[in-house]
Each structure stands twice: as C-alpha cells, then as structure tokens.
Design an enzyme around this catalytic site. Structure first.
Site, PDB file in Angstrom:
ATOM      1  N   ASN A 282     -19.184  31.127 -18.039  1.00 19.79           N
ATOM      2  CA  ASN A 282     -19.311  29.862 -17.310  1.00 19.79           C
ATOM      3  C   ASN A 282     -19.222  28.715 -18.314  1.00 19.79           C
ATOM      4  O   ASN A 282     -20.104  28.551 -19.150  1.00 19.79           O
ATOM      5  CB  ASN A 282     -20.670  29.849 -16.584  1.00 19.79           C
TER       6      ASN A 282
ATOM      7  N   HIS B  99     -15.078  26.946  -9.319  1.00 21.07           N
ATOM      8  CA  HIS B  99     -15.948  27.005 -10.495  1.00 21.07           C
ATOM      9  C   HIS B  99     -16.289  28.472 -10.791  1.00 21.07           C
ATOM     10  O   HIS B  99     -16.426  29.285  -9.889  1.00 21.07           O
ATOM     11  CB  HIS B  99     -17.224  26.209 -10.241  1.00 21.07           C
TER      12      HIS B  99
ATOM     13  N   CYS C  42     -22.120  21.701 -13.504  1.00 20.60           N
ATOM     14  CA  CYS C  42     -20.935  22.486 -13.109  1.00 20.60           C
ATOM     15  C   CYS C  42     -20.042  21.732 -12.118  1.00 20.60           C
ATOM     16  O   CYS C  42     -18.868  22.056 -11.968  1.00 20.60           O
ATOM     17  CB  CYS C  42     -21.364  23.821 -12.517  1.00 20.60           C
TER      18      CYS C  42
HETATM   19  O1  UT7 Z   1     -23.063  27.209 -12.201  1.00 15.60           O
HETATM   20  C1  UT7 Z   1     -24.316  27.577 -11.740  1.00 15.60           C
HETATM   21  C2  UT7 Z   1     -24.917  28.433 -12.808  1.00 15.60           C
HETATM   22  N1  UT7 Z   1     -25.550  29.651 -12.468  1.00 15.60           N
HETATM   23  C3  UT7 Z   1     -25.216  30.519 -11.489  1.00 15.60           C
HETATM   24  O2  UT7 Z   1     -24.395  30.324 -10.657  1.00 15.60           O
HETATM   25  C4  UT7 Z   1     -26.009  31.787 -11.497  1.00 15.60           C
HETATM   26  C5  UT7 Z   1     -26.126  32.423 -10.144  1.00 15.60           C
HETATM   27  N2  UT7 Z   1     -26.916  33.651 -10.228  1.00 15.60           N
HETATM   28  C6  UT7 Z   1     -26.426  34.771 -10.788  1.00 15.60           C
HETATM   29  O3  UT7 Z   1     -25.289  34.798 -11.191  1.00 15.60           O
HETATM   30  C7  UT7 Z   1     -27.318  35.992 -10.839  1.00 15.60           C
HETATM   31  O4  UT7 Z   1     -28.557  35.704 -10.192  1.00 15.60           O
HETATM   32  C8  UT7 Z   1     -27.592  36.482 -12.282  1.00 15.60           C
HETATM   33  C9  UT7 Z   1     -26.334  37.099 -12.851  1.00 15.60           C
HETATM   34  C10 UT7 Z   1     -28.056  35.336 -13.155  1.00 15.60           C
HETATM   35  C11 UT7 Z   1     -28.687  37.543 -12.284  1.00 15.60           C
HETATM   36  O5  UT7 Z   1     -28.328  38.602 -11.428  1.00 15.60           O
HETATM   37  P1  UT7 Z   1     -29.417  39.194 -10.404  1.00 15.60           P
HETATM   38  O6  UT7 Z   1     -28.770  40.312  -9.729  1.00 15.60           O
HETATM   39  O7  UT7 Z   1     -29.885  38.053  -9.562  1.00 15.60           O
HETATM   40  O8  UT7 Z   1     -30.539  39.734 -11.368  1.00 15.60           O
HETATM   41  P2  UT7 Z   1     -32.057  39.277 -11.498  1.00 15.60           P
HETATM   42  O9  UT7 Z   1     -32.162  37.911 -12.083  1.00 15.60           O
HETATM   43  O10 UT7 Z   1     -32.774  39.530 -10.209  1.00 15.60           O
HETATM   44  O11 UT7 Z   1     -32.574  40.306 -12.576  1.00 15.60           O
HETATM   45  C12 UT7 Z   1     -32.618  41.714 -12.310  1.00 15.60           C
HETATM   46  C13 UT7 Z   1     -33.129  42.368 -13.579  1.00 15.60           C
HETATM   47  C14 UT7 Z   1     -34.405  41.745 -14.124  1.00 15.60           C
HETATM   48  O12 UT7 Z   1     -35.220  42.798 -14.609  1.00 15.60           O
HETATM   49  P3  UT7 Z   1     -36.475  43.349 -13.749  1.00 15.60           P
HETATM   50  O13 UT7 Z   1     -37.344  42.155 -13.527  1.00 15.60           O
HETATM   51  O14 UT7 Z   1     -35.861  43.881 -12.494  1.00 15.60           O
HETATM   52  O15 UT7 Z   1     -37.046  44.392 -14.654  1.00 15.60           O
HETATM   53  C15 UT7 Z   1     -33.924  40.915 -15.279  1.00 15.60           C
HETATM   54  O16 UT7 Z   1     -34.919  40.772 -16.274  1.00 15.60           O
HETATM   55  O17 UT7 Z   1     -32.166  42.267 -14.628  1.00 15.60           O
HETATM   56  C16 UT7 Z   1     -32.791  41.736 -15.793  1.00 15.60           C
HETATM   57  N3  UT7 Z   1     -31.820  40.958 -16.544  1.00 15.60           N
HETATM   58  C17 UT7 Z   1     -30.987  41.507 -17.450  1.00 15.60           C
HETATM   59  N4  UT7 Z   1     -30.847  42.764 -17.879  1.00 15.60           N
HETATM   60  C18 UT7 Z   1     -29.913  42.993 -18.807  1.00 15.60           C
HETATM   61  C19 UT7 Z   1     -31.567  39.634 -16.466  1.00 15.60           C
HETATM   62  N5  UT7 Z   1     -30.582  39.302 -17.313  1.00 15.60           N
HETATM   63  C20 UT7 Z   1     -30.202  40.442 -17.948  1.00 15.60           C
HETATM   64  C21 UT7 Z   1     -29.251  40.752 -18.926  1.00 15.60           C
HETATM   65  N6  UT7 Z   1     -29.136  42.036 -19.327  1.00 15.60           N
HETATM   66  N7  UT7 Z   1     -28.445  39.804 -19.448  1.00 15.60           N
END
Ligand code: UT7
Length: 341
Positions: free
Chosen positions: A298, A268, A119
């Site tokens: 992204n 970004h 990125c």
């Molecule tokens: O350029 C660099 C690239 N990446 C980034 O910058 C990513 C930075 N991080 C983020 O944007 C966020 O951490 C995410 C959007 C990826 C995830 O958001 P979060 O609030 O940190 O969620 P989480 O990973 O803690 O997941 C919460 C829940 C989980 O379920 P449980 O374990 O609580 O039952 C995940 O399995 O949400 C679930 N989950 C989803 N549910 C529906 C994860 N992805 C999805 C999805 N749809 N697409």
C-alpha cells in the site's frame, strides 16, 4: 469553461525490494510470507534508503509526467502534493518538491498546496487540480502522490499488522486544460470523522502542553502508542468495502454510467481481498482492473498515480478509454472519480 484532462503520467519507486520473508529475516518480525500473501495479496514492497524523503521520490515521478506531457517547468502553474508522510510537521512537501525540481532556480514561484487525505489524497487532489483548471485559473497543475512509509513503520512484531502492509513510492500526473471533449468528468468525495482514530498516527497532541511530553532535560518523549500508526484492520476493511462501492455508485449515478461503460478500474491498493470483494460484489470482469499491491504494497497517496502511469506505460490505458478511480483511507475519507482518457 475548459475541460481538465490528464496530459502526462509518471512514477518512481525506490530500488530496494523488501520481500515478506525479509520482514521476518532482516527485521525479525514474527510473520510469514504465507500470512501476508493470503491476507493481503502483498508479495514485496519497496523501502527508500535513509536520507530520502517523499519530495525526493516525487521528483523523478513528476519529471517523467512533465516529459510525457511534453511540458517544461515554466508551463506548470501550480503544485499539488498529496502525502501522509511529509518530511516535517511543516512546511509541506510541495515546497520541497518545488525547490528540488528547480522551479525556484528559474524564478518560477508557483503555488504549492499539500493535501492531507491519506489513501484518498490523490482523488481529493485530482478534484482540486481539475477544479482549478476547469475554473480557468490554471492551465497545467502538477499533482503528485508520494510516500516514505518505511521510516515510520514499527518494524517489529508489535507493529506487524501495519508494518507488513505499507511501501514507499511516488506517482504524478499533469492536469491540463483542453477544449477537447475529454478529461475529468466528475467525482464524489466523502469523509466520516467518527472514525478519525480507527486508523491514525498521532505522534503528538497539540491540545497538550507541551504537545510532546518532555523529560527532565526537556527532551521530547514519544511513547510507542503515539509514535506508530494504530489501525483497527477489520473495521477499516469493512468500511473500505462499503464506502468504495458507495462512491463508485454515486459517480455512476451522477454521470448515468453503468459498469459496461468503464474500461479500466483503478482502485486504491490497500488489500487485494478488499478489491476482489468489491469486484465480485459489483460483478466487474477481472481484466478491467489494474493492480500493483503484489509488488509495492500500500503506497497510500501514490497508489493511484503509480497505477495510472504503469497502465499507460504498458499500453493498457489509451486515449478514449473511460477510467474509474476509487480510494478509501484514514479519516475515514474516500472518493471516486471518472476520467475520459
Ligand atoms: O488504506 C487503508 C489502509 N488499511 C487497510 O485497508 C487495512 C484493511 N484491513 C486489512 O487489510 C486486514 O484487516 C489486515 C490484513 C490488516 C489484517 O487481516 P485480518 O484478517 O483482519 O487479521 P487480524 O488483524 O484479525 O489478525 C489475525 C491474527 C492476529 O493474531 P491473533 O490475535 O489471532 O493471535 C494478529 O496478531 O493475525 C495476527 N497478525 C499477523 N500474523 C502474522 C497480524 N499481522 C500479522 C502478520 N503476520 N503480519
């Protein structure tokens, strides 16, 4: 010593739109439009069709940048290609783009360099291209960021955390020499290899013999943990906020700038919440920010050049404006650059 300014911008995104609901309805991922919108700000992204690689997306973007710069292939002295999704392990995408654009047909064998900084690839590439121009080595460097993520996303419920974030697209700029008082003023780059595996897609391991395990017939076997990207989303989020603010403050300090000096913040686009959080932390007004994560997700190395090209097209980015571009990504790597347009 000449200055290095951005003489032309271009972008291209594949026509196929994939909405959040289509990730569920077409690919069967257990997700919802509401979850993705609320957590990331993404509404839809573009996916390239099979047969399309990053150099194919980069070609129209680069041609648009050349047209807007009023230049032809013969004027270009070098290609810098930033991507994390090259066609193959090697060679890099730069030579594919060179061949597709017709440089080889006219016997113009310019150097082609690939940048592998995910990125942050565009900001690293900008620092490289500007350095080459400011040193007097080159007059016009074609810098592109292009990604075909859709081929390498685990489009299943198992991969939903990563698969819902990324989209395909390409952006390009021409970095040109000028004696005018404008252009790339400076940059701050950084990396922290302690987090190399916090966001990575390994596919193979060159320390192993062979580098991909093989079955009894000698056919390579890539297990899902190696094949697909791995990301600790929360750790990435936290570090992205800290490092992007840090890099921005570093270039501000080096160039004696304050928030009020900047006309356009080009961040970004990994997560709308990351950018909103930073914007609130630094206290900058929303109308100084451009965003396209809603439409494209992204697009990694392509994000910033697409934003620049769209802003120029929409008349939001004009001669005389001061731009702050900031990125963070896998590595971890990050960077900020100040450009007087
Ligand atoms: O350029 C660099 C690239 N990446 C980034 O910058 C990513 C930075 N991080 C983020 O944007 C966020 O951490 C995410 C959007 C990826 C995830 O958001 P979060 O609030 O940190 O969620 P989480 O990973 O803690 O997941 C919460 C829940 C989980 O379920 P449980 O374990 O609580 O039952 C995940 O399995 O949400 C679930 N989950 C989803 N549910 C529906 C994860 N992805 C999805 C999805 N749809 N697409």
């Amino acid at each position: 010593m000449p200055n290095a300014y951005i003489s032309g911008t271009g972008y291209y995104v594949p026509p196929r739109v994939v909405t959040n609901s289509q990730l569920r309805d077409v690919y069967g991922i257990d997700t919802t439009d509401e979850w993705i919108r609320q957590r990331t700000g993404i509404v839809e992204r573009r996916f390239a069709d099979e047969g399309t690689g990053p150099a194919d997306l980069a070609k129209p973007a680069a041609e648009m940048a050349l047209r807007n710069a009023g230049l032809t292939l013969r004027d270009i002295d070098m290609i810098v290609f930033a991507t994390l999704s090259p066609e193959s392990a090697f060679p890099g995408s730069g030579v594919y783009l060179q061949q597709k654009m017709g440089f080889c047909d006219i016997g113009h064998f310019v150097p082609a360099l690939d940048v592998r900084n995910q990125c942050s690839g565009f900001v690293y590439g900008l620092a490289t291209a500007a350095s080459l121009v400011m040193s007097g080595q080159h007059r016009h460097v074609l810098l592109v960021g292009s990604e075909v993520h859709s081929a390498a996303l685990d489009l299943s419920t198992r991969g939903r955390q990563v698969a819902s974030l990324f989209g395909d697209g390409a952006g390009a700029v021409v970095v040109s020499a000028t004696d005018e008082d404008r252009g790339v003023r400076g940059w701050a780059l950084g990396a922290d290899g302690r987090y190399a595996e916090t966001l990575c897609q390994r596919v193979w391991d060159m320390r192993r013999r062979p580098f991909i395990p093989v079955d009894e017939r000698g056919v390579g076997q890539v297990v899902p943990e190696m094949m697909w990207a791995h990301m600790d989303g929360r750790a990435v989020f936290k570090h992205a906020v800290e490092r992007m603010i840090g890099a921005l403050m570093q270039v501000f300090a080096a160039h004696r700038l304050t928030l009020n000096d900047v006309d356009l913040f080009v961040f970004h686009q990994a997560n709308l919440r990351i950018n909103e959080f930073i914007r609130e932390q630094i206290g900058a007004p929303p109308d100084k920010f451009v965003s396209n994560i809603e439409r494209y997700g992204n697009t990694t190395a392509a994000t910033i050049p697409i934003l620049l090209a769209e802003a120029v097209e929409q008349g939001r980015l004009r001669r005389g404006m001061k731009v702050a571009a900031v990125a963070f990504g896998s590595g971890f790597t990050w960077g900020a650059a100040i450009v007087d347009w």
